[in-house]
Design a protein around this motif. Structure first.
Motif, PDB file in Angstrom:
ATOM      1  N   VAL A  64       0.839  -1.201   0.000  1.00  0.00           N
ATOM      2  CA  VAL A  64       0.000   0.000   0.000  1.00  0.00           C
ATOM      3  C   VAL A  64       0.873   1.249   0.000  1.00  0.00           C
ATOM      4  O   VAL A  64       2.063   1.195   0.315  1.00  0.00           O
ATOM      5  N   ALA A  65       0.249   2.356  -0.344  1.00  0.00           N
ATOM      6  CA  ALA A  65       0.962   3.632  -0.353  1.00  0.00           C
ATOM      7  C   ALA A  65       1.436   3.971   1.061  1.00  0.00           C
ATOM      8  O   ALA A  65       0.850   3.536   2.054  1.00  0.00           O
ATOM      9  N   GLU A  66       2.487   4.739   1.129  1.00  0.00           N
ATOM     10  CA  GLU A  66       3.047   5.109   2.438  1.00  0.00           C
ATOM     11  C   GLU A  66       2.002   5.760   3.338  1.00  0.00           C
ATOM     12  O   GLU A  66       1.996   5.530   4.554  1.00  0.00           O
ATOM     13  N   SER A  67       1.107   6.500   2.747  1.00  0.00           N
ATOM     14  CA  SER A  67       0.073   7.174   3.549  1.00  0.00           C
ATOM     15  C   SER A  67      -0.912   6.194   4.192  1.00  0.00           C
ATOM     16  O   SER A  67      -1.633   6.559   5.116  1.00  0.00           O
ATOM     17  N   HIS A  68      -0.928   4.943   3.732  1.00  0.00           N
ATOM     18  CA  HIS A  68      -1.844   3.940   4.278  1.00  0.00           C
ATOM     19  C   HIS A  68      -1.120   2.843   5.066  1.00  0.00           C
ATOM     20  O   HIS A  68      -1.769   1.923   5.567  1.00  0.00           O
ATOM     21  N   ALA A 126      -2.324  -0.861   7.405  1.00  0.00           N
ATOM     22  CA  ALA A 126      -2.166  -2.107   6.652  1.00  0.00           C
ATOM     23  C   ALA A 126      -2.732  -3.327   7.362  1.00  0.00           C
ATOM     24  O   ALA A 126      -3.155  -4.272   6.711  1.00  0.00           O
ATOM     25  N   TYR A 127      -2.754  -3.341   8.677  1.00  0.00           N
ATOM     26  CA  TYR A 127      -3.225  -4.506   9.425  1.00  0.00           C
ATOM     27  C   TYR A 127      -4.592  -4.290  10.067  1.00  0.00           C
ATOM     28  O   TYR A 127      -5.043  -5.109  10.854  1.00  0.00           O
ATOM     29  N   THR A 128      -5.262  -3.214   9.700  1.00  0.00           N
ATOM     30  CA  THR A 128      -6.595  -2.962  10.235  1.00  0.00           C
ATOM     31  C   THR A 128      -7.628  -3.737   9.429  1.00  0.00           C
ATOM     32  O   THR A 128      -7.345  -4.231   8.338  1.00  0.00           O
ATOM     33  N   GLU A 132     -10.658  -2.421   3.906  1.00  0.00           N
ATOM     34  CA  GLU A 132     -10.047  -2.474   2.584  1.00  0.00           C
ATOM     35  C   GLU A 132      -9.180  -1.237   2.406  1.00  0.00           C
ATOM     36  O   GLU A 132      -9.530  -0.156   2.897  1.00  0.00           O
ATOM     37  N   LEU A 133      -8.072  -1.389   1.685  1.00  0.00           N
ATOM     38  CA  LEU A 133      -7.193  -0.253   1.432  1.00  0.00           C
ATOM     39  C   LEU A 133      -6.956  -0.105  -0.067  1.00  0.00           C
ATOM     40  O   LEU A 133      -6.842  -1.110  -0.774  1.00  0.00           O
ATOM     41  N   PRO A 134      -6.871   1.123  -0.561  1.00  0.00           N
ATOM     42  CA  PRO A 134      -6.624   1.315  -1.986  1.00  0.00           C
ATOM     43  C   PRO A 134      -5.203   0.899  -2.359  1.00  0.00           C
ATOM     44  O   PRO A 134      -4.251   1.154  -1.627  1.00  0.00           O
ATOM     45  N   LEU A 135      -5.091   0.233  -3.521  1.00  0.00           N
ATOM     46  CA  LEU A 135      -3.782  -0.175  -4.033  1.00  0.00           C
ATOM     47  C   LEU A 135      -3.376   0.644  -5.249  1.00  0.00           C
ATOM     48  O   LEU A 135      -2.234   0.606  -5.660  1.00  0.00           O
ATOM     49  N   GLY A 136      -4.308   1.338  -5.828  1.00  0.00           N
ATOM     50  CA  GLY A 136      -4.045   2.085  -7.057  1.00  0.00           C
ATOM     51  C   GLY A 136      -4.721   1.408  -8.236  1.00  0.00           C
ATOM     52  O   GLY A 136      -5.106   0.235  -8.168  1.00  0.00           O
TER      53      GLY A 136
END
Length: 81
Positions: free
Chosen positions: A29-33, A37-39, A42-46
């Motif tokens: 993931v982006a540095e801002s996320h 990462a372990y929450t 869902e996290l954006p990947l691009g």
């Protein structure tokens, strides 16, 4: 993450738990996320893609492993009696 987010949802396959415990989610993931990462979100990947929640990853991996095992056992020759 494994003990609190994945195991409670009946993902108990040791191979899946081992991979998820070793996988550095923050590397994808982006540095801002990275702090997230372990929450359990869902996290954006691009490029419109997202990293699945840990429990969804665990269940998906478990299904994949189980389905491959079932295909193997169905195609394996019967034991001689």
């Amino acid at each position: 993450m494994v003990e609190q987010q994945i195991r409670p949802w009946d993902v108990l396959e040791i191979r899946v738990l081992d991979v998820l415990a070793r996988l550095p989610r923050e590397a994808f993931v982006a540095e801002s996320h990275r702090a997230l990462a372990y929450t359990d979100i869902e996290l954006p990947l691009g490029n419109g893609q997202k990293m699945m929640k840990p429990v969804i990853e665990g269940r998906t991996c478990r299904r994949w492993i189980c389905s491959r095992a079932m295909k193997y056992w169905k195609s394996a020759p019967a034991a001689a009696t």
